[in-house]
Write an enzyme that holds these catalytic residues in place. Structure first.
Site, short mmCIF file in Angstrom:
data_model
loop_
_atom_site.label_atom_id
_atom_site.label_comp_id
_atom_site.label_asym_id
_atom_site.label_seq_id
_atom_site.Cartn_x
_atom_site.Cartn_y
_atom_site.Cartn_z
N LYS A 74 -2.34 6.84 0.17
CA LYS A 74 -1.23 6.78 -0.79
C LYS A 74 -1.73 7.02 -2.21
O LYS A 74 -1.11 7.75 -2.98
CB LYS A 74 -0.53 5.43 -0.69
N HIS A 111 -6.31 -11.03 3.68
CA HIS A 111 -5.46 -11.33 4.83
C HIS A 111 -5.07 -12.80 4.81
O HIS A 111 -5.74 -13.64 4.20
CB HIS A 111 -6.15 -10.96 6.15
#
Length: 121
Positions: free
Chosen positions: A62, A104
């Site tokens: 991206k 995470h």
């Protein structure tokens, strides 16, 4: 100068399901060197590692502006630890001028990539 920013988040249970079915997903995402790191981890940590790498590679694509496709595949991108364990980005075996951060929780992995162009004087 910042030339690109990418962000991605993925669910750990989705990655665990894909990984448990076969090695196909893992082999599509991880380079040979990343796979060596993966093999040394516990079962839970493997899911976190794979999900983090998936998110980071999506974020890189991206930031690059291409997305994952013919110009930028998962295997073109590697995220390997430096001597202190911090993740370093590589594209086509060359270090990338930029930064990657992977995190995470118990349910998701997320990654952000910032690409830069260093001006040489």
């Amino acid at each position: 100068m910042i030339t690109g920013i990418g962000l991605d988040i993925t669910e750990l249970d989705r990655i665990a399901r894909l990984d448990s079915k076969s090695e196909k997903f893992r082999n599509r995402i991880l380079t040979t060197e990343e796979h060596r790191h993966y093999q040394q981890l516990s079962s839970q940590r493997r899911t976190e590692f794979l999900a983090g790498r998936f998110a980071a590679k999506e974020a890189y694509a991206k930031a690059l502006g291409t997305g994952i496709g013919p110009d930028c595949s998962f295997l073109d991108i590697a995220i390997l630890p430096n001597e202190k364990g911090a993740p370093i980005l590589y594209f086509n075996n060359q270090p990338v001028d930029g930064f990657v951060s992977i995190t995470h929780t118990q349910t998701v992995a997320a990654a952000q990539v910032i690409l830069q162009k260093t001006e040489r004087i």
